[in-house]
Design a protein around this motif. Structure first.
Motif, short mmCIF file in Angstrom:
data_model
loop_
_atom_site.label_atom_id
_atom_site.label_comp_id
_atom_site.label_asym_id
_atom_site.label_seq_id
_atom_site.Cartn_x
_atom_site.Cartn_y
_atom_site.Cartn_z
N ARG A 150 41.71 40.74 40.09
CA ARG A 150 41.80 40.39 41.50
C ARG A 150 40.43 40.00 42.06
O ARG A 150 40.30 39.03 42.80
N ASP A 153 39.50 36.61 40.97
CA ASP A 153 40.28 35.64 41.72
C ASP A 153 39.61 35.35 43.07
O ASP A 153 39.48 34.21 43.50
N ARG A 154 39.14 36.43 43.69
CA ARG A 154 38.44 36.30 44.98
C ARG A 154 37.18 35.44 44.80
O ARG A 154 36.90 34.55 45.61
N LEU A 156 36.58 33.25 42.49
CA LEU A 156 36.94 31.84 42.22
C LEU A 156 37.23 31.12 43.54
O LEU A 156 36.89 29.95 43.69
N GLY A 157 37.85 31.83 44.47
CA GLY A 157 38.11 31.24 45.79
C GLY A 157 36.81 30.90 46.49
O GLY A 157 36.69 29.84 47.11
N ILE A 158 35.83 31.79 46.38
CA ILE A 158 34.54 31.55 47.03
C ILE A 158 33.81 30.39 46.35
O ILE A 158 33.22 29.55 47.01
N LEU A 202 44.61 33.79 36.94
CA LEU A 202 43.36 33.08 37.24
C LEU A 202 43.47 31.57 36.98
O LEU A 202 42.80 30.79 37.65
N ARG B 122 43.52 31.47 46.28
CA ARG B 122 42.96 32.67 45.65
C ARG B 122 43.02 33.87 46.56
O ARG B 122 43.10 33.74 47.77
N SER B 123 42.89 35.03 45.96
CA SER B 123 42.83 36.28 46.71
C SER B 123 41.80 36.18 47.84
O SER B 123 40.68 35.73 47.61
N GLY B 124 42.18 36.56 49.04
CA GLY B 124 41.23 36.53 50.16
C GLY B 124 41.25 35.22 50.92
O GLY B 124 40.66 35.11 51.98
N GLN B 125 41.91 34.19 50.38
CA GLN B 125 41.96 32.92 51.10
C GLN B 125 43.20 32.86 51.96
O GLN B 125 44.21 33.49 51.67
#
Lengths: 269, 219
Positions: A150, A153-154, A156-158, A202, B122-125
């Protein structure tokens, strides 16, 4: 121009620094001039893993503050030609990393190196953001368990929204997954997520799978990057990962649990 | 022409209002942030809530709403509104309300084309399709949130939260190829993972609203 590679994860203790040291060493062994930069200001570890802690005089923050030149602060690795380390400062905190300062140091390094490996601190705060901001590629280190997945994943979003490439609307940061501390036996028993489970969430390219190995701990304690331990499974897995990073096709290894012989079964293990 | 959100007070209790608001804001924090609202006090006009109008406005501001005025109520309310610095809107002619609305009110939006997202969420988005449908071609990770005023379509796996019809469209639906959602909501009516039928998990489903309750069906 050097390629800037961030080694990041979100979660702590998954093997970022071990991986940074191994991959940096592997790239240098393949003939690429490589600098490994420790962004974990205040919790300096990279120098220990790479066995150069006694040779740190000036550090990253000194260079940012113009108290030392880059040449004074870069530590040449004794084992590997073309490998250099820029240590973090142990007595400062992450706020010492200014975006202008980091950019200047990375630009200066770019002129001289083929690869710059940025060893990110854990978390998604300032230090981690600075480590990933200028990245061209990212190696996301993940353990096969839900909280690590998790957090990755966070991150990767950033990476896809907060880095320089994202801000400038350039091609996105290229993302690679490095699965570490993988234990096939525990996956078989259902105690650990499988490669497929992690890949499903992912959904990025798998750079390598590093098996859980005593060799990693031994190497850290000895201050020798584990990739140099050629007889070990972890060392070989890192070699494969570096080769894939450089564009070679190699099958993934160490994914099956070892079959125990009669003695193994009798005496456990 | 502007549209302004009207908050209709049905219960003269400030506590009930606070609780209801908190619930709504939790569902779609981004949507409500700095949202201009008119308080419709018609239903509670006979109560003495007007005495606490500044308190009510404060309650809304604390939740990042922007109260711009009231609608309904007698002279006592008008007076209370004037001293609280709030406008008074006529009850029936909503168009008149639009003309007097302040400039920061959001313009009326015709239904917009769908927003298409091809990267994983993604998580957090959080992704919000204002005024239309949301189409996600990849997966929605656990801890991620996708919202739309219209329908939500997810062509990957829906692991996170999906909210359709967040501005009250009860006809909105959620469609997904692989249903593993943490939460689904349509026009504010929500269901959480624990309540979902095991036979639906991992399947392709649609979620719709029927007489105030969610219906999740396999496609």
């Amino acid at each position: 121009m050097a390629k800037i590679v961030v080694v990041t994860s979100g979660k702590g203790g998954v093997g970022k620094t071990t991986s940074s040291a191994a991959i940096g060493t592997g790239l240098a062994a393949a003939g690429h001039r490589t600098a490994v930069v420790d962004f974990d200001v205040g919790l300096r570890n990279l120098d220990l893993i790479m066995g150069c802690e006694r040779r740190v005089v000036y550090d990253f923050v000194n260079v940012i503050n113009r108290e030392a030149t880059l040449n004074q602060a870069l530590i040449r690795d004794k084992r590997m030609e073309g490998l250099y380390i820029l240590a973090a400062s142990q007595t400062r905190d992450k706020e010492a990393l200014t975006i202008e300062g980091v950019e200047r140091v990375l630009t200066e390094l770019s002129a001289d190196f083929d690869y710059i490996i940025c060893d990110s601190p854990a978390g998604i705060e300032h230090g981690a953001m600075m480590a990933m901001h200028f990245a061209d590629e990212a190696i996301v280190v993940t353990n096969p368990e839900v909280s690590s997945v998790r957090d990755s994943d966070r991150v990767l979003g950033i990476l896809s929204s907060k880095t320089r490439r994202a801000a400038n609307g350039e091609a996105p940061v290229r993302e690679h997954l490095l699965l570490t501390r993988y234990s096939p036996a525990r996956v078989e028993r259902g105690e650990m997520l499988s490669i497929e489970d992690v890949g499903e969430i992912l959904a990025i390219d798998l750079l390598g799978v590093i098996p859980e190995s005593q060799a990693v701990l031994n190497a850290s304690n000895a201050g020798i990057p584990v990739i140099l331990d050629e007889g070990s499974d972890a060392g070989q897995a890192y070699r494969d990962a570096v080769a894939r990073f450089l564009g070679e096709q190699r099958p993934h290894r160490f994914l099956q649990a070892e079959k125990k012989g009669l003695f193994g079964r009798l005496f456990g293990g | 022409m502007m549209t302004l959100t009207v908050l209709r007070l049905l219960n003269p209790s400030v506590e009930v209002l606070a609780r209801e608001l908190d619930k709504r804001v939790l569902e779609a924090p981004d949507f409500f942030r700095h949202l201009p609202v008119i308080l419709d006090v018609e239903a509670v006009a006979s109560s003495d809530l007007y005495l606490d109008l500044p308190g009510l406005a404060g309650l809304l501001q604390a939740r990042q709403f922007v109260p711009v005025g009231i609608r309904g109520g007698d002279e006592r309310w008008v007076e209370a509104a004037a001293s609280a610095g709030l406008a008074v809107f006529p009850v029936d002619r909503e168009s008149a309300a639009g003309r007097r609305a302040p400039a920061e009110a959001e313009p009326e939006q015709p239904r917009q084309a769908a927003m298409v997202v091809s990267q994983p969420v993604r998580s957090g988005q959080q992704v919000y399709a204002r005024g239309g449908d949301l189409v996600i071609l990849a997966s929605v990770s656990p801890g991620a949130e996708v919202l739309a005023d219209g329908h939500v379509h997810v062509y990957g796996t829906l692991n996170g939260r999906a909210l359709a019809g967040v501005r009250g469209d009860s006809e909105a639906r959620i469609f997904c190829q692989c249903f593993r959602a943490e939460l689904v909501s349509i026009a504010g009516t929500y269901g959480i993972n624990e309540q979902f039928d095991d036979n639906l998990v991992g399947r392709s489903v649609q979620v719709s609203l029927h007489s105030e309750s969610l219906r999740i069906e396999r496609l």
